[in-house]
Design an enzyme around this catalytic site. Structure first.
Site, PDB file in Angstrom:
ATOM      1  N   ARG B 268      -7.120  -7.367  10.110  1.00 31.84           N
ATOM      2  CA  ARG B 268      -7.601  -8.514   9.326  1.00 31.84           C
ATOM      3  C   ARG B 268      -7.286  -9.778  10.114  1.00 31.84           C
ATOM      4  O   ARG B 268      -6.147 -10.020  10.507  1.00 31.84           O
ATOM      5  CB  ARG B 268      -7.008  -8.534   7.919  1.00 31.84           C
ATOM      6  CG  ARG B 268      -5.551  -8.795   7.815  1.00 31.84           C
ATOM      7  CD  ARG B 268      -5.098  -9.040   6.385  1.00 31.84           C
ATOM      8  NE  ARG B 268      -3.710  -8.652   6.190  1.00 31.84           N
ATOM      9  CZ  ARG B 268      -2.681  -9.333   6.679  1.00 31.84           C
ATOM     10  NH1 ARG B 268      -2.873 -10.426   7.371  1.00 31.84           N
ATOM     11  NH2 ARG B 268      -1.457  -8.893   6.494  1.00 31.84           N
ATOM     12  N   HIS B 272      -2.848 -12.234   4.871  1.00 27.71           N
ATOM     13  CA  HIS B 272      -2.966 -11.252   3.777  1.00 27.71           C
ATOM     14  C   HIS B 272      -3.798 -11.825   2.630  1.00 27.71           C
ATOM     15  O   HIS B 272      -4.714 -11.184   2.115  1.00 27.71           O
ATOM     16  CB  HIS B 272      -1.568 -10.869   3.295  1.00 27.71           C
ATOM     17  CG  HIS B 272      -1.558 -10.000   2.077  1.00 27.71           C
ATOM     18  ND1 HIS B 272      -2.011  -8.702   2.098  1.00 27.71           N
ATOM     19  CD2 HIS B 272      -1.159 -10.243   0.808  1.00 27.71           C
ATOM     20  CE1 HIS B 272      -1.885  -8.186   0.879  1.00 27.71           C
ATOM     21  NE2 HIS B 272      -1.371  -9.095   0.088  1.00 27.71           N
ATOM     22  N   TYR B 281       4.858 -13.169  10.960  1.00 35.76           N
ATOM     23  CA  TYR B 281       5.037 -11.762  11.345  1.00 35.76           C
ATOM     24  C   TYR B 281       4.095 -11.273  12.444  1.00 35.76           C
ATOM     25  O   TYR B 281       4.155 -10.112  12.820  1.00 35.76           O
ATOM     26  CB  TYR B 281       4.928 -10.851  10.116  1.00 35.76           C
ATOM     27  CG  TYR B 281       3.650 -11.011   9.301  1.00 35.76           C
ATOM     28  CD1 TYR B 281       2.486 -10.342   9.662  1.00 35.76           C
ATOM     29  CD2 TYR B 281       3.623 -11.832   8.168  1.00 35.76           C
ATOM     30  CE1 TYR B 281       1.328 -10.479   8.914  1.00 35.76           C
ATOM     31  CE2 TYR B 281       2.466 -11.976   7.413  1.00 35.76           C
ATOM     32  CZ  TYR B 281       1.318 -11.296   7.789  1.00 35.76           C
ATOM     33  OH  TYR B 281       0.179 -11.451   7.057  1.00 35.76           O
TER      34      TYR B 281
END
Ligand code: TPP
Ligand code: MG
Lengths: 345, 373
Positions: B268, B272, B281
């Site tokens: 992606r 998120h 991250y």
């Protein structure tokens, strides 16, 4: 109790058989329900009669069982799921709370889930741990579920037929220690008319006080009422039959008629069904009450080991003590030979 | 095999004979079509259709994310970068089949033909599910991870019991394959041989947690083996490959061949959700490397090389995307109408007496509110 007669287990079995016979959409599924007929034999003979697609042994995975049943209901079938024991239904809890209870609501009524979840529940059978939970509190706190529990053989048949026919999901709690009690009952008998879900029934009229109970505690209450009679108190017994929907009307009528009430159940008291019932009665019948509503429940301890369970379960004596505690006027005390009943809780 | 036969066999063989797992194992390399000679054999009409869906899908992701910035959507879990999986999932199905999406899969739902505004109802906040699942044969967007997978199995199993040849396709992420319900769904699918296909969109992360912390499985496709379900790995940014693999799995299921677990390797490109900070991250370098694998660009590169993407085709796709986006902007800009009384309408088939009382109380509150205005 007659020696000949029908057991609750047989009545439940008959209800399943008739449901399978009358509606091809009905599918029974669960652990050991096929060849074995279930660990309590409630599904005895059904796989042989209807085939193992209509009464299917599933893999041993409760969330998978209930989740698969949800999908089957989405397709248009009418699954009847057996959870093997109360405490072994917990793996399916997420499916129950997040999907079974909510699917109709999430989809604005477009995907109702006509599904029945049968759960043998309650103690008093000398079961080792995890075999005696009274789990109704978890279910009745979840909007979207119906929570039904029969206490008699006739109701076991009638309410299960109603549950399976319902277009809402029903958690059907079977008091397992009543499975083998016999009553003079047949599905074709005059007493057979099927009670609708959501109606309480007065099992025994009484003018002085009413015991409000359900499922496994009904016989305890009937016995306590008999004993109270010997003490000169006319105590009625109300069997709720359904915790959701809750029959406020019948409960309040019984309380208003007597002015005194005790709620009796096996489940732990704190935050339990009895707390809800006592609160509802207080809100609705305050001016008719002669005494606070008392609760007689299981202790607030994890379900005890077999040799200790009798101290946990509400027994006749505890129920009688609660009845005696209902702030009787001195005239009543006089009727009982001036025996000094304790006042208050 | 029917359930009857399964039981008879089980009675004859109380223990499962060790079955050769080899046919269930995924190939060592993920399936690919684009950039291989196989691409030249693909029907140009299919390629153009996939392309148009990808272009519209990319625009849908961008527009939906923009709507969160304008406060028109409460949240949007974007599938930008995963459009190949989304589009292929929708197009691999026939009208009577069922799709079981997650919160990530709004694009798959739209590509299946559901109205974009109805699809986004959940994220807009006016109700949970906006579309009619039965009409579209699309289950509600599922948020509790993997819990919808057993539903897909059950629906497919019920259809098969009823002699209906539909197939259920269920979507999940890589993180979802750690959930118990993933494993229970595969267990049930394997045993019942239900006509169901599981598509794992492995985008490498479950929010912030990378796959290495999620599982020690050789690949996610291998997770099928333990359940007797064949696993297939596919390049998830190769829309032709994903479409081919899914179509084959769907038709295999339809013809009685049983379930398949497909793992699509993808990424992606967005965080998120709009509320997430992906910089915490993952590195920009990593994102750049995946940007080079953009599923839309990869198909366009092939189409151009094959002489299948003339200016007019490209313009038409973009125009369709802009029309969709403009329609979405306009309709989402209108305040959704909510009816507080509807709170009580869908709890039970017949509202309980208690709900009736609560309904009356809320109605009185609303009257008082209106009177004091
Ligand atoms: C049962 C459950 N636990 C936690 C969450 C919170 N949550 C939402 S999305 C997500 C990550 C899911 O990752 P993955 O399955 O890889 O799907 P992706 O979001 O990458 O598409 C988490 C932890 C949830 N929705 N459900
Ligand atoms: Mg992921």
């Amino acid at each position: 109790m007659t020696s000949r007669g029908t057991t609750m287990a047989e009545a439940l079995n008959t209800a399943l058989r008739h449901a399978l016979r009358d509606d091809p959409a009905v599918h029974v599924m669960g652990e050991d329900v096929g060849t074995l007929g279930g660990v309590f034999r409630i599904t005895d003979g059904l796989a042989a009669e209807f085939g193992d697609a209509r009464c299917a042994d599933t893999p041993l995975a409760e969330s998978g069982i209930l989740g698969t049943a949800v999908g089957m209901a989405m397709y248009g079938l009418r699954p009847v799921v057996e959870m093997q024991f109360d405490a072994f239904a917990y793996p399916a809890f997420e499916q129950l709370v997040s999907h079974v209870a909510k699917m109709r609501n999430r989809t604005r009524g477009r995907l109702p889930l006509p599904l029945t979840i049968r759960v043998p529940y309650g103690g008093g059978i000398g079961g080792v741990e995890h075999h005696s939970d009274s789990s109704e509190g978890y279910y009745l706190h979840t909007p979207g579920l119906h929570v039904v529990t029969p206490a008699t053989v006739g109701d076991a048949y009638g309410l299960l037929r109603r549950a399976i026919a319902s277009d809402d999901p029903v958690v059907f709690l079977e008091p397992k220690r009543r499975y083998w009690t016999k009553e003079d009952w047949s599905p074709d008998g005059p007493a057979a008319p099927v009670p609708p879900i959501g109606r309480a029934v007065l099992r025994r009229p009484g003018t002085d006080a009413v015991l409000i109970t359900y499922g496994p505690s009904l016989p305890v209450c009937l016995e306590a009422a008999d004993a109270a009679r010997e003490e000169g108190l006319d105590v009625g017994v109300l069997d709720l039959r359904s915790l959701v929907p809750f029959d406020d009307e019948t409960v309040c009528a019984a309380v208003r008629a007597t002015g005194r009430a005790v709620v009796v159940h096996e489940a732990s008291g704190f935050g339990g069904a009895g707390a809800e019932i006592a609160a509802r009665v207080g809100e609705r019948c305050f001016h008719h009450l002669e005494a606070p509503v008392r609760r007689v429940t299981g202790l607030d301890v994890p379900y005890p080991a077999p040799l200790l369970e009798r101290h946990h379960l509400p027994g006749v004596d505890r129920v009688l003590d609660a009845v005696r505690d209902l702030q009787w006027p001195s005239a009543t005390r006089a009727r009982h030979g001036g025996e000094p009943y304790a006042v208050g809780a | 095999m029917t359930l009857q036969q399964t039981t008879e066999r089980a009675a004859a063989e109380p223990r499962t004979p060790g079955r050769d797992p080899a046919p269930l194992l995924p190939d060592r390399r993920p399936a690919r079509v684009l950039g291989t000679p196989a691409a030249d054999a693909v029907d140009p009409a299919l390629l153009r259709e996939l392309h148009r869906h990808l272009v519209v899908g990319r625009r849908f992701n961008e527009q939906a994310t923009a709507l969160t910035r304008q406060g028109r959507l409460a949240v949007y879990p974007s599938s930008r970068g995963q459009e190949a999986c989304q589009v292929a999932a929708a197009l691999a199905l026939r009208p009577r089949d069922w799709l079981f999406p997650t919160y990530r899969d709004t694009l798959a739902v739209v590509a299946r033909g559901v109205d974009p505004v109805e699809t986004l109802t959940l994220l807009r906040g006016d109700w949970h599910t906006g579309y009619d699942p039965v009409e579209h044969r699309v289950a509600p967007l599922c948020t509790p991870l993997a819990t919808h997978l057993p539903h897909a199995v059950g629906l497919a199993h019920a259809a098969r019991l009823s002699g209906d040849d539909l197939v259920a396709l269920a979507l999940t992420g890589d993180g979802g394959t750690s959930e118990g319900d993933f494993h229970e769904a595969l267990t049930f699918a394997g045993v019942t041989r239900a006509p169901v296909v599981f598509l794992v969109q492995n985008n490498g992360y479950a929010i912030s947690v990378p796959l290495a912390k999620q599982t020690a499985a050789p690949t996610l496709a291998h997770k099928g083996v333990g359940y007797g379900v064949p696993g297939v790995q596919v390049d998830g940014n190769d829309v032709v490959a994903v479409h081919g693999v899914l179509s084959a799995a769907v038709e295999r299921a339809r013809s009685g061949g049983g379930p398949t677990l497909v793992e699509a390797l993808t990424y992606r490109l967005d965080a998120h959700t709009n509320a997430d900070d992906a910089a915490r991250y993952r590195s920009d370098d990593e994102v750049e490397r995946w940007r080079a694998e953009d599923p839309v660009t990869r198909l366009e590169t092939h189409l151009r090389a094959a002489g299948l993407l003339d200016e007019e085709t490209g313009r038409q796709a973009l125009a369709a995307a802009e029309t969709m986006a403009a329609d979405l902007r306009r309709r989402v800009a209108e305040e959704p109408a909510v009816d507080p009384m509807e709170l009580f309408a869908h709890v039970y088939a017949t509202p309980t007496a208690q709900l009736g009382e609560q309904r009356a109380r809320l109605a009185a509150e609303l009257r008082a509110e209106a009177g004091s205005r």
